[in-house]
Write a protein that holds these residues in place. Structure first.
Motif, PDB file in Angstrom:
ATOM      1  N   GLU A   1      -9.658  -7.254  -8.920  1.00 52.22           N
ATOM      2  CA  GLU A   1      -8.281  -6.998  -9.201  1.00 52.22           C
ATOM      3  C   GLU A   1      -8.639  -5.590  -7.796  1.00 52.22           C
ATOM      4  OE1 GLU A   1      -4.363  -5.256 -11.370  1.00 52.22           O
ATOM      5  OE2 GLU A   1      -6.651  -5.086 -12.584  1.00 52.22           O
ATOM      6  N   PHE A   2      -7.828  -5.666  -7.168  1.00 51.39           N
ATOM      7  CA  PHE A   2      -7.347  -5.009  -5.431  1.00 51.39           C
ATOM      8  C   PHE A   2      -6.148  -4.095  -5.929  1.00 51.39           C
ATOM      9  CE2 PHE A   2     -10.060  -6.849  -2.434  1.00 51.39           C
ATOM     10  CZ  PHE A   2     -11.609  -7.189  -2.847  1.00 51.39           C
ATOM     11  N   ALA A   3      -5.882  -3.252  -5.194  1.00 50.10           N
ATOM     12  CA  ALA A   3      -4.928  -1.630  -5.158  1.00 50.10           C
ATOM     13  C   ALA A   3      -5.466  -1.304  -3.828  1.00 50.10           C
ATOM     14  CB  ALA A   3      -4.704  -0.808  -6.318  1.00 50.10           C
ATOM     15  N   TYR A   4      -3.883  -1.945  -2.447  1.00 53.52           N
ATOM     16  CA  TYR A   4      -4.716  -1.204  -1.773  1.00 53.52           C
ATOM     17  C   TYR A   4      -3.401  -0.010  -1.177  1.00 53.52           C
ATOM     18  CZ  TYR A   4      -5.370  -0.191   3.296  1.00 53.52           C
ATOM     19  OH  TYR A   4      -4.907   0.253   4.811  1.00 53.52           O
TER      20      TYR A   4
ATOM     21  N   THR B   1      -8.869   0.280  -3.758  1.00 50.19           N
ATOM     22  CA  THR B   1      -9.292   0.523  -4.909  1.00 50.19           C
ATOM     23  C   THR B   1      -9.435  -0.575  -6.053  1.00 50.19           C
ATOM     24  OG1 THR B   1      -7.659   2.586  -5.487  1.00 50.19           O
ATOM     25  CG2 THR B   1      -8.640   1.116  -7.633  1.00 50.19           C
ATOM     26  N   VAL B   2     -11.429  -0.702  -6.436  1.00 47.46           N
ATOM     27  CA  VAL B   2     -11.031  -2.561  -7.068  1.00 47.46           C
ATOM     28  C   VAL B   2     -11.814  -1.409  -8.321  1.00 47.46           C
ATOM     29  CG1 VAL B   2     -13.165  -4.350  -6.788  1.00 47.46           C
ATOM     30  CG2 VAL B   2     -12.263  -3.138  -4.307  1.00 47.46           C
ATOM     31  N   GLY B   3     -11.373  -3.098  -8.981  1.00 50.76           N
ATOM     32  CA  GLY B   3     -11.895  -2.702 -10.707  1.00 50.76           C
ATOM     33  C   GLY B   3     -12.405  -3.909 -10.857  1.00 50.76           C
TER      34      GLY B   3
ATOM     35  N   GLY C   1     -16.383  -2.259 -14.384  1.00 48.24           N
ATOM     36  CA  GLY C   1     -16.462  -1.008 -13.337  1.00 48.24           C
ATOM     37  C   GLY C   1     -15.763  -0.450 -12.696  1.00 48.24           C
ATOM     38  N   ARG C   2     -15.214   0.181 -11.567  1.00 48.75           N
ATOM     39  CA  ARG C   2     -13.790   0.701 -11.296  1.00 48.75           C
ATOM     40  C   ARG C   2     -14.501   1.374  -9.931  1.00 48.75           C
ATOM     41  NH1 ARG C   2      -9.140   0.075 -12.166  1.00 48.75           N
ATOM     42  NH2 ARG C   2      -7.710   1.415 -10.869  1.00 48.75           N
ATOM     43  N   PHE C   3     -13.999   0.939  -8.265  1.00 50.03           N
ATOM     44  CA  PHE C   3     -14.536   2.138  -7.609  1.00 50.03           C
ATOM     45  C   PHE C   3     -13.527   2.460  -6.203  1.00 50.03           C
ATOM     46  CE2 PHE C   3     -16.027  -1.947  -5.678  1.00 50.03           C
ATOM     47  CZ  PHE C   3     -15.302  -1.738  -4.558  1.00 50.03           C
ATOM     48  N   GLU C   4     -13.070   2.891  -5.317  1.00 49.88           N
ATOM     49  CA  GLU C   4     -12.444   3.438  -4.362  1.00 49.88           C
ATOM     50  C   GLU C   4     -12.811   3.957  -3.087  1.00 49.88           C
ATOM     51  OE1 GLU C   4      -9.812   7.129  -5.060  1.00 49.88           O
ATOM     52  OE2 GLU C   4      -8.880   5.820  -6.333  1.00 49.88           O
ATOM     53  N   PHE C   5     -12.545   3.085  -2.162  1.00 44.05           N
ATOM     54  CA  PHE C   5     -13.018   3.342  -0.750  1.00 44.05           C
ATOM     55  C   PHE C   5     -12.047   3.291   0.570  1.00 44.05           C
ATOM     56  CE2 PHE C   5     -15.178   1.633   2.687  1.00 44.05           C
ATOM     57  CZ  PHE C   5     -16.310   1.756   3.635  1.00 44.05           C
TER      58      PHE C   5
END
Length: 184
Positions: A25-28, A36-38, A115-119
């Motif tokens: 799941e992308f949230a830009y 943000t990628v979950g 997992g989840r990360f922000e970039f």
């Protein structure tokens, strides 16, 4: 489908590879240029998988990466497109004194990991499209050593040989203007 559910579905990609299914799941946030990628990866195979989202041993040893945490992805840009990746890199040539030994988690057959990360997207221009790739490989005992438990996560050091045989499971391109994955 109601508009808010259709919008949410446009931000979710489901892809399959050999023995794996990945949901991302992308949230830009355009104002901050942060993605943000979950994600959730399902091991559909008969044996365990190594998932290369935990960075490398050198980054942990030098304090640039917290042991057990999801690492910052590598980034490639080309013609306005940004491709992020968590994968086992090949051994650099010439080999450094302290090589960036890939770290992986082990996902048993039939199990899943999430997992989840922000970039923060680098550069001065907003990207046109984004995608993310995750490296996975069959977990073969001879290629993995020194398991280390960090909280509830067990991290393994991988040989550089896995870089050559890993598969990259990639999302479709996420179009920034449409705010959706391609084809959705």
């Amino acid at each position: 489908m109601p508009a808010d559910r259709a919008s949410a579905a446009a931000h979710i990609a489901r892809v399959q590879g050999r023995g794996v299914a990945l949901e991302a799941e992308f949230a830009y946030a355009a104002s901050k240029r942060v993605l943000t990628v979950g994600y959730r990866l399902h091991n559909l195979g008969d044996g365990p998988l190594a998932v290369f989202d935990r960075g490398d041993r050198h980054a942990v040893a030098t304090g640039r990466q917290k042991a057990g945490a999801i690492a910052a992805p590598t980034v490639q840009t080309e013609s306005g497109d940004v491709s992020l990746s968590h994968a086992a890199p090949p051994l650099p040539r010439p080999a450094p004194t302290l090589p960036p030994t890939p770290l992986a988690i082990r996902v048993p057959a039939g199990a899943e990991t999430a997992g989840r990360f922000e970039f923060a997207i680098p550069g001065a221009d907003a990207p046109k499209r984004l995608r993310w790739c995750l490296g996975v490989a069959t977990f073969e005992d001879g290629d993995f050593i020194a398991p280390e438990s960090v909280g509830e996560v067990e991290i393994w050091r991988a040989s550089f040989a896995v870089a050559e045989r890993q598969q990259l499971v990639c999302t479709p391109w996420f179009d920034i203007a449409a705010n959706a994955f391609a084809g959705q």
